[in-house]
Design an enzyme around this catalytic site. Structure first.
Site, PDB file in Angstrom:
ATOM      1  N   HIS A   1       0.800  -1.212   0.000  1.00  0.00           N
ATOM      2  CA  HIS A   1       0.000   0.000   0.000  1.00  0.00           C
ATOM      3  C   HIS A   1       0.836   1.268   0.000  1.00  0.00           C
ATOM      4  O   HIS A   1       0.319   2.379  -0.102  1.00  0.00           O
ATOM      5  CB  HIS A   1      -0.923  -0.010   1.228  1.00  0.00           C
ATOM      6  CG  HIS A   1      -2.113   0.868   1.098  1.00  0.00           C
ATOM      7  ND1 HIS A   1      -2.344   1.951   1.918  1.00  0.00           N
ATOM      8  CD2 HIS A   1      -3.155   0.828   0.229  1.00  0.00           C
ATOM      9  CE1 HIS A   1      -3.469   2.537   1.572  1.00  0.00           C
ATOM     10  NE2 HIS A   1      -3.986   1.874   0.547  1.00  0.00           N
TER      11      HIS A   1
ATOM     12  N   HIS B   1      -8.474  11.202   0.117  1.00  0.00           N
ATOM     13  CA  HIS B   1      -7.743   9.934   0.068  1.00  0.00           C
ATOM     14  C   HIS B   1      -6.472  10.064   0.912  1.00  0.00           C
ATOM     15  O   HIS B   1      -5.737   9.105   1.112  1.00  0.00           O
ATOM     16  CB  HIS B   1      -7.394   9.570  -1.377  1.00  0.00           C
ATOM     17  CG  HIS B   1      -6.890   8.169  -1.544  1.00  0.00           C
ATOM     18  ND1 HIS B   1      -5.564   7.889  -1.798  1.00  0.00           N
ATOM     19  CD2 HIS B   1      -7.519   6.969  -1.474  1.00  0.00           C
ATOM     20  CE1 HIS B   1      -5.403   6.577  -1.898  1.00  0.00           C
ATOM     21  NE2 HIS B   1      -6.565   5.991  -1.694  1.00  0.00           N
TER      22      HIS B   1
END
Length: 633
Positions: free
Chosen positions: A294, A524
């Protein structure tokens, strides 16, 4: 959704069971032998899609149909008519996403009982908005009116060759990129952003962000004023290779070696080296099925042997750099050490950034990374004033120097560098997704996380657990975003998970960012901090969401005084401490706190925080899936 984007060749991939558009560029696909027959047969009146024989490699055929849909003139129906006649909730030509389930919005007469617990219940006013096609048409009209002509960029299709002629290249840049800023000015912008060097991405639909001193585009990261690029490494979860290569082409550095470490599998990305010999892509394998790669980070190496590190929260694809709120920390230009200087004793920062970064990179155990690790070890990091904090999959134990990853690493840093914080000051969490946190706040959020995040340099003693406040967009926030309900595409929180942790509602706060002109740009970005009326004690910018996989969970079955920390994912971030950067106890976060002309640390959201209204519910991924199922794209 933006109809301009839907009219371009697109294909679907899965990201946490969500549908996203990928727009590959510049690839010469080989022709499948059945392709002409499939096109000649036309679209099925029953399915609204092309009929692909079972013995074909469907993914390849679909990709090539996408190419030809934009190129050939012998397709019998135009894309607009195809989309209208299609029964697919996504596109006329689509890959089957079998893991995406259709759940009707709450209180819908067609909703089955088994799915009713998958999303939070909504008030009647919000439910009416969800069920109202007119509402979304109205929102679309508002967004369309906001768009200026220069924002209406069209995406180059697959196979387009971008001319490197300056005039034609500039025309392509202005056609493709929604925000284009003058070249040669990024070095000066970065200098003025000192000592924090923290930016937010520009928001295409918010022109006021385009000229902000602390807003940045991807092109600016490759700006020639920062250095002449020799090679680079991109770490990320999701990579649209076409979009990424276009950015390098526009910056005139597409021939330089590029190494990409990625998490989400994608055929075109995996095979890129066959098309571009200077580009190497490696999928990072995760030992656990629920972990992901990630991290969002860039290593930029220049021809004068210097380098730069960029830690980001944005995936490498178009949507993440358009109408979303993303954060970036950009290092100063880091010069190479003299050949006769030992890196073991020279060139390290007071924060030991180089040591922590190299330790993290070594954990990949990828040979292709070794030359870059060697370059980093011979680089002077003494100008870096932030700490590198990361997560690496595995079980980590204290070998005498502490645990170097996850929330225990942050706890160790807070214990040494954070000024004492009164227990009445809450811990502020802000993220774009939420994991399974247990049946009560004490299970993880108010337990392990609060125990680590409450640390400071005060003497150890009896302390209260601070309140945890969590900034996460409500459904109302998303519906009022620049992209309407599609703005929730970056918020993959599972409604079934939320149904098991409704206690979280008491800790939730709205997304508000009017001071940064991003009220309608869904976040985000992921940040963590503590502040009071006196200022900001510390701040974290990271790729890590609020989850056990990202920050780690203690092995409670280990009864020793040295428990292990289990982490599932790769994550990377930076920590800002006023004691390191300003030699003060707190950062000023507004003018009333400024002393000695200390620069204000601009938070990405508004304060004071605004709690959820009585009828608000957190946004969950099922809302967008239900909308696509009911109304199409």
């Amino acid at each position: 959704m933006d109809k301009r984007k839907l009219s371009t060749p697109t294909k679907i991939c899965r990201y946490n069971s969500m549908c996203f558009r990928l727009n590959p560029l510049h690839f010469d696909e080989f022709r499948h032998p059945h392709l002409e027959a499939i096109i000649e047969k036309g679209i099925s009146s029953i399915t609204g899609e092309y009929d692909i024989p079972d013995d074909c490699q469907k993914d390849k055929v679909i990709d090539q149909l996408e190419i030809l849909k934009s190129k050939l003139g012998n397709i019998r129906q135009p894309p607009e008519k195809m989309a209208k006649n299609s029964k697919s909730p996504d596109f006329a030509i689509s890959k089957k996403t079998t893991n995406v389930v259709s759940i009707e919005p709450p209180k819908n007469q067609h909703q089955n009982s088994s799915s009713s617990q998958c999303v939070p219940s909504t008030s009647s006013s919000l439910q009416n908005k969800l069920d109202s096609t007119d509402y979304f048409k109205e929102r679309a009209a508002i967004f369309k009116s906001k768009d200026s002509e220069e924002m209406k960029a069209t995406t180059p299709t697959i196979g387009v060759k971008i001319d490197q002629n300056d005039e034609r290249l500039e025309a392509a840049i202005r056609q493709y990129l929604p925000v284009v800023l003058p070249k040669g000015q990024m070095a000066d912008k970065l200098k003025k952003a000192s000592p924090y060097n923290m930016f937010l991405t520009t928001v295409s639909a918010a022109p006021e962000t385009h000229s902000e001193a602390l807003s940045v585009t991807f092109q600016e990261l490759l700006d020639p004023s920062l250095g002449e690029l020799e090679c680079s490494v991109q770490f990320n979860f999701m990579v649209d290779i076409g979009w990424l290569l276009a950015q390098y082409i526009f910056a005139k550095c597409s021939s330089q070696p590029l190494l990409i470490l990625y998490g989400e599998e994608e055929q075109t990305l995996r095979d890129i080296n066959k098309k571009r010999s200077n580009v190497t892509s490696i999928k990072v394998n995760i030992p656990t099925p629920i972990g992901v790669h990630h991290t969002k980070m860039m290593l930029l190496f220049y021809k004068d042997k210097s380098m730069r590190v960029v830690v980001s929260t944005a995936n490498l694809y178009e949507d993440d750099w358009n109408n979303r709120t993303q954060g970036l920390w950009i290092s100063e230009r880091l010069p190479a050490l003299d050949e006769d200087v030992s890196y073991t004793s020279h060139g390290e920062s007071v924060t030991k950034f180089r040591e922590d970064l190299t330790r993290y990179l070594v954990c990949y155990n990828i040979p292709k990374l070794q030359p870059f690790i060697a370059k980093i070890r011979k680089t002077d990091f003494s100008s870096v004033n932030v700490f590198f904090v990361s997560s690496v999959p595995g079980t980590h134990r204290d070998s005498g120097k502490g645990i170097h990853f996850g929330h225990l690493r942050l706890a160790s840093l807070l214990s040494e560098y954070s000024a004492p914080v009164d227990d009445s000051n809450p811990i502020i969490l802000q993220a774009s997704s939420i994991g399974s946190l247990g049946t009560s706040v004490a299970a993880y959020l108010g337990g392990e996380i609060a125990s680590s995040f409450k640390r400071d340099s005060a003497p150890i003693g009896l302390r209260r657990v601070p309140k945890v406040k969590f900034i996460y967009p409500s459904l109302t926030n998303v519906l009022m975003s620049h992209d309407g309900i599609a703005g929730g595409g970056c918020l993959p929180y599972d409604g079934r998970t939320h149904a098991k942790q409704l206690w979280l509602n008491e800790h939730l706060y709205q997304w508000r960012a009017s001071t940064r002109n991003r009220n309608h740009a869904m976040p985000h970005i992921k940040t963590y901090c503590r502040f009071s009326e006196r200022g900001l004690y510390w701040f974290v910018l990271t790729s890590a969401n609020v989850s056990r996989s990202a920050w780690g969970v203690l092995n409670k079955s280990n009864k020793t005084l040295n428990p292990s920390l289990r982490i599932n994912s790769f994550e990377a971030g930076v920590v800002f401490f006023p004691r390191i950067i300003l030699k003060k106890d707190r950062f000023p976060i507004h003018e009333m706190q400024q002393k000695d002309e200390d620069p204000i640390f601009k938070l990405p959201y508004d304060i004071p925080l605004v709690s959820y209204a009585k009828d608000d519910v957190p946004y969950c991924a099922e809302y967008l899936k239900d909308y696509l199922a009911k109304y199409g794209s």
